[in-house]
Design an enzyme around this catalytic site. Structure first.
Site, PDB file in Angstrom:
ATOM      1  N   LYS A   1      35.019  15.466  24.945  1.00 46.16           N
ATOM      2  CA  LYS A   1      36.293  16.080  24.268  1.00 46.16           C
ATOM      3  C   LYS A   1      36.364  17.685  24.473  1.00 46.16           C
ATOM      4  O   LYS A   1      37.480  17.885  24.944  1.00 46.16           O
ATOM      5  CB  LYS A   1      35.986  15.950  23.053  1.00 46.16           C
ATOM      6  CG  LYS A   1      37.190  15.945  21.909  1.00 46.16           C
ATOM      7  CD  LYS A   1      36.761  15.503  20.624  1.00 46.16           C
ATOM      8  CE  LYS A   1      37.861  15.528  19.520  1.00 46.16           C
ATOM      9  NZ  LYS A   1      37.544  15.137  18.375  1.00 46.16           N
TER      10      LYS A   1
ATOM     11  N   ARG B   1      27.090  16.733  35.643  1.00 47.84           N
ATOM     12  CA  ARG B   1      27.058  15.864  34.410  1.00 47.84           C
ATOM     13  C   ARG B   1      28.027  16.424  33.250  1.00 47.84           C
ATOM     14  O   ARG B   1      27.917  17.807  33.257  1.00 47.84           O
ATOM     15  CB  ARG B   1      25.611  15.987  33.783  1.00 47.84           C
ATOM     16  CG  ARG B   1      25.444  15.185  32.281  1.00 47.84           C
ATOM     17  CD  ARG B   1      24.334  15.575  31.934  1.00 47.84           C
ATOM     18  NE  ARG B   1      22.944  15.118  32.706  1.00 47.84           N
ATOM     19  CZ  ARG B   1      22.399  14.197  32.283  1.00 47.84           C
ATOM     20  NH1 ARG B   1      22.679  13.181  31.360  1.00 47.84           N
ATOM     21  NH2 ARG B   1      21.142  13.611  32.880  1.00 47.84           N
TER      22      ARG B   1
ATOM     23  N   ASN C   1      30.109  16.778  27.298  1.00 50.50           N
ATOM     24  CA  ASN C   1      30.840  16.426  25.988  1.00 50.50           C
ATOM     25  C   ASN C   1      32.312  16.253  26.544  1.00 50.50           C
ATOM     26  O   ASN C   1      33.113  17.054  26.963  1.00 50.50           O
ATOM     27  CB  ASN C   1      31.042  17.386  25.011  1.00 50.50           C
ATOM     28  CG  ASN C   1      31.767  17.406  23.884  1.00 50.50           C
ATOM     29  OD1 ASN C   1      32.972  16.503  23.760  1.00 50.50           O
ATOM     30  ND2 ASN C   1      31.335  17.603  22.758  1.00 50.50           N
TER      31      ASN C   1
ATOM     32  N   ILE D   1      32.530  31.658  23.432  1.00 52.11           N
ATOM     33  CA  ILE D   1      33.812  32.203  23.536  1.00 52.11           C
ATOM     34  C   ILE D   1      35.004  31.232  23.201  1.00 52.11           C
ATOM     35  O   ILE D   1      35.977  31.499  23.290  1.00 52.11           O
ATOM     36  CB  ILE D   1      33.912  32.929  24.754  1.00 52.11           C
ATOM     37  CG1 ILE D   1      34.220  32.061  26.105  1.00 52.11           C
ATOM     38  CG2 ILE D   1      32.753  33.564  25.022  1.00 52.11           C
ATOM     39  CD1 ILE D   1      34.284  32.404  27.319  1.00 52.11           C
TER      40      ILE D   1
ATOM     41  N   GLY E   1      33.579  26.097  33.064  1.00 48.15           N
ATOM     42  CA  GLY E   1      34.276  27.314  32.367  1.00 48.15           C
ATOM     43  C   GLY E   1      35.524  27.416  32.942  1.00 48.15           C
ATOM     44  O   GLY E   1      36.383  28.229  32.457  1.00 48.15           O
ATOM     45  N   GLU E   2      35.524  27.652  34.721  1.00 46.73           N
ATOM     46  CA  GLU E   2      36.348  28.303  35.104  1.00 46.73           C
ATOM     47  C   GLU E   2      37.191  27.322  36.205  1.00 46.73           C
ATOM     48  O   GLU E   2      38.309  27.660  36.460  1.00 46.73           O
ATOM     49  CB  GLU E   2      35.689  29.586  36.228  1.00 46.73           C
ATOM     50  CG  GLU E   2      34.517  30.040  35.464  1.00 46.73           C
ATOM     51  CD  GLU E   2      34.338  31.478  35.510  1.00 46.73           C
ATOM     52  OE1 GLU E   2      33.133  31.650  35.247  1.00 46.73           O
ATOM     53  OE2 GLU E   2      35.195  32.224  35.669  1.00 46.73           O
TER      54      GLU E   2
HETATM   55 MO1  MOS Z   1      34.541  34.407  32.934  1.00 45.21          MO
HETATM   56  S1  MOS Z   1      35.798  35.315  34.228  1.00 45.21           S
HETATM   57  O1  MOS Z   1      33.164  34.782  33.928  1.00 45.21           O
HETATM   58  O2  MOS Z   1      34.300  35.113  31.490  1.00 45.21           O
END
Ligand code: MOS
Length: 735
Positions: free
Chosen positions: A627, A622, A625, A461, A698-699
């Site tokens: 960057k 871990r 990456n 994404i 991610g969050e």
């Molecule tokens: Mo995330 S809110 O699980 O795309």
């Protein structure tokens, strides 16, 4: 011997993206493509009394207008519309199904024309007569209609009694408005149906989720539907569930037997899912020394009239702060709006905002430094489940973050720090999120020329999934990264869950490790069969793939090149498919943590707030990456600044409509709003969470950021603003 894992490798798809070679859902051109434009409801609740499409049909270039009256058949059972992310309770929305209207902006008709502009102009000629019904869109006005759902965590002790008896108390309500994801790429679907097979290019975080959903809605067999989403211009949760345009595109393609593309406008995307507005009540009771006796966190959040969407807003305190007693509650208010949905760190972004502001307010009441209070209350266990963590380097986050920020130079009193005409404020907060793994299968095809294709049905994404997968595969197969090609975003690839929950990195990378091990086993078998093989006695875990060779880890002189092993058997390719092992072990809590320090400068006369510095120190296992991880965290901080100061969906409740359905008036941070952002990755080796020790990023980047800023604004101005966003009108009247 990892050489790519952990390095700051540039995105392997970067060139394709900047040159336009990477194609997005709205960019797959096929001969005879028809363009669809959505006609939306202008009322939030009621029925379509009459819909007159004659004006639109009279426009040259218009092929058809689909409504609930003339659309092709679709399923009539709720189950068919339940995707893998759908709330358990409720009836998923069915686009163009019948004459009922559930929210403003709901699609009522799809105009199909030879080009998009024609479709758009014709859509303005569709006339709808409504049978209106009374609607509700205001959370505050409806809060007495809130109903309780299961809280994410069980109560411990009698929190109310302990709170009442506590020496120092803080109790307050915090408010987070409805927020929208606003990914840069618009939602779009291109559907191609030849009467038998359906191919859809869709903007989605889960191609297999959409594939199964379309099979349900259109009663098709799995091998008749293929969904592709090779690239995405941002998802943030908006693309976890199938969005309505994919149904419309397929309806159009089935009606016309021509390929159809439906692309939403920015404004139309304000009728999709969103972060629900929520009211969060915190009650913290402490003894005078600053340890918690009582912690209560209760949330009231918005859902639609037809589905019960809820996430864990309230349980996070159990993970962070020792408290003798605790109580959690979650209530929902049903409004005439689309069902709310996941948006980056759903539940935590909102709940931890409230918790971390409340901890700041408690620290002030206790006259204790806010970081000191957090250290005093630090919990080494998840108190809800009474579990130790697989790892928790949050203390190190506080230490390193505070050192980088210069926290020890903070003056305690509000309004005590200045820079010319600006008041300076320093605030901090904690972040927490889950470190999950989901079952995912990865296929590796290793060819004799030393190239490997690594494939799974994940979507990238924008987070860097292509890149980290290439890195991990290159290391595990002993090949240069340029010899690895990664295939994603195609429902025909091996099984993978939606790209969400910060679980893709851990899931797919551990699956790569397992598949690479299987490939290694096959190669070793070939090598062993060779005449006078130097690896004759080696087991699969006694060899590694390095520099194009199968090498004994005991004696690196004993090696066979991959190419010669494959040639010895005339093997052109080795194909393997394995799944990651998702631990059933419930003996540990699995979380990522962060400490955020923010500096704001507030113009004393105008109330203009600038976030001049943010340090975000994160412990997330871990780091694959440096960057892409850094970018991910920086993006989270930027969004946290938006959450704190800018973002707010404004409704005109008389009409039940969003007033600022565009990015001009729905404010988000721009470049001028962003100053220094310092991201620190705290080392966190973790052999329990999963074999590679990956926790996901991610969050976590957004969690706690708005609280750190709100706390800094209080420190600068002495004004506590609890309802987001903190706009200048709320701070300019200093008491
Ligand atoms: Mo995330 S809110 O699980 O795309």
């Amino acid at each position: 011997m990892a050489s790519y894992i952990g390095s700051a490798t540039s995105r392997v798809d970067g060139r394709a993206k900047v040159t336009g070679e990477a194609r997005y859902a709205g960019e797959f051109n096929v001969p005879g493509l028809v363009h669809g434009y959505v006609v939306e409801s202008t009322i939030p609740k009621g029925r379509i009394a009459r819909i007159d499409t004659s004006g639109a049909l009279a426009v040259a270039g218009v092929i058809d207008v689909l409504t609930h009256q003339n659309r092709p058949p679709m399923a009539d059972k709720d189950d068919a519309y339940k995707d893998e992310v759908a709330p358990e309770k409720g009836s998923p929305y069915r686009p163009l199904y019948d004459d009922s209207i559930h929210f403003s902006g709901q699609p009522l008709a799809l105009v199909l024309a030879e080009d998009w502009e024609t479709a758009r102009v014709a859509a303005s000629l569709v006339r709808v007569e409504y049978q209106k019904e009374p609607h509700v869109t205001d959370l505050h006005a409806q809060r007495d209609k809130a109903f309780a759902i299961d809280a994410p965590a069980k109560p411990r002790g009698d929190a109310e009694k302990s709170f009442a008896a506590a020496a120092v108390r803080h109790e307050a309500e915090y408010y987070i408005p409805t927020e929208y994801h606003n990914p840069m790429e618009l939602f779009a679907s291109t559907a191609i149906w030849d009467g038998g097979e359906l191919t859809v290019y869709d903007k989605t975080q889960g191609v297999q989720n959409v594939q199964k959903y379309l099979c349900g809605v259109f009663d098709m067999k799995p091998d008749e539907v293929r969904v592709m989403s090779p690239y995405m211009g941002g998802g943030f949760g908006a693309g976890l569930r199938p969005q309505y345009q994919v149904v419309l595109a397929v309806l159009g393609a089935r009606a016309l037997k021509r390929p159809v593309r439906v692309m939403l406008t920015r404004a139309q995307m304000y009728a999709l899912g969103h972060r629900p507005a929520s009211i969060e009540r915190l009650a913290l009771g402490a003894n005078s020394g600053g340890t918690l006796d009582a912690m209560t966190h209760e949330a009231i959040a918005v859902t639609s009239q037809f589905e019960e969407f809820a996430r864990n807003d309230t349980g996070w305190g159990n993970l962070l702060y020792k408290s003798a007693t605790a109580k959690f509650g979650h209530q929902l208010v049903k409004l005439d709006v689309p069902t709310s949905c996941d948006m980056r760190a759903p539940g935590a972004a909102t709940g931890v905002y409230a918790l971390e502001c409340a901890m700041d307010e408690l620290a002030i009441a206790l006259k204790i430094d806010p970081m000191q209070l957090r250290l005093q209350c630090y919990s080494d266990r998840d108190q809800g489940e009474d579990l130790l963590y697989t790892s928790k380097q949050l203390r190190e986050c506080y230490r390193q973050g505070a050192a980088a920020f210069g926290w020890d130079k903070r003056k305690v009193e509000p309004r005590s720090m200045r820079d010319g005409s600006e008041l300076v404020g320093w605030g901090m907060a904690t972040g927490v999120w889950e470190a999950l793994q989901m079952p995912a299968t990865v296929r590796i095809v290793l060819t004799a020329n030393g190239h490997a294709e690594v494939a799974t049905a994940a979507s990238d994404i924008g987070t860097g999934t292509y890149t980290i997968m290439a890195q991990v595969a290159a290391d595990m197969l002993g090949l240069p990264i340029d010899n690895i090609s990664v295939k994603l975003g195609d429902s025909t690839l091996p099984q993978c869950p939606v790209e969400g929950g910060s679980w893709i990195a851990s899931s797919v990378c551990n699956a790569i490790a397992n598949t690479a091990r299987a490939v290694r086993g096959d190669l070793l078998k070939l090598a062993k069969a060779m005449k006078d093989s130097p690896l004759a006695d080696a087991g699969v875990d006694e060899v590694a793939l390095t520099d194009g060779k199968i090498v004994s880890t005991r004696d690196t002189n004993r090696a066979v090149s991959i190419a010669s092993a494959m040639q010895s058997d005339n093997a052109e390719r080795i194909t393997r498919e394995e799944t990651n092992k998702v631990a059933e072990d419930k003996s540990h809590a699995r979380n990522v943590h962060s400490a955020i320090f923010a500096e704001v400068k507030v113009d004393e006369e105008l109330g203009v707030i600038r976030v001049t510095r943010v340090v975000n120190a994160v412990a997330a296992g871990r780091i694959l990456n440096l960057k892409t991880a850094h970018s991910q965290m920086m993006g989270g901080v930027v969004w946290g600044i938006g959450m704190a100061l800018h973002e707010e969906t404004l409704f005109d409740h008389r009409f039940g409509r969003v007033m600022n359905a565009n990015i001009a008036e729905y404010h988000v941070p721009v470049n001028a709003d962003i100053h220094d952002i310092d991201v620190i990755f705290v080392e966190e080796p973790d052999e329990i969470v999963n074999p590679l020790g990956i926790k996901g990023l991610g969050e976590i980047g957004i969690v706690g950021v708005a609280a750190a800023i709100a706390n800094a604004v209080y420190h600068a101005t002495g004004k506590r603003v609890r309802d987001l966003p903190i706009t200048l009108d709320k701070v300019v009247q200093f008491d």
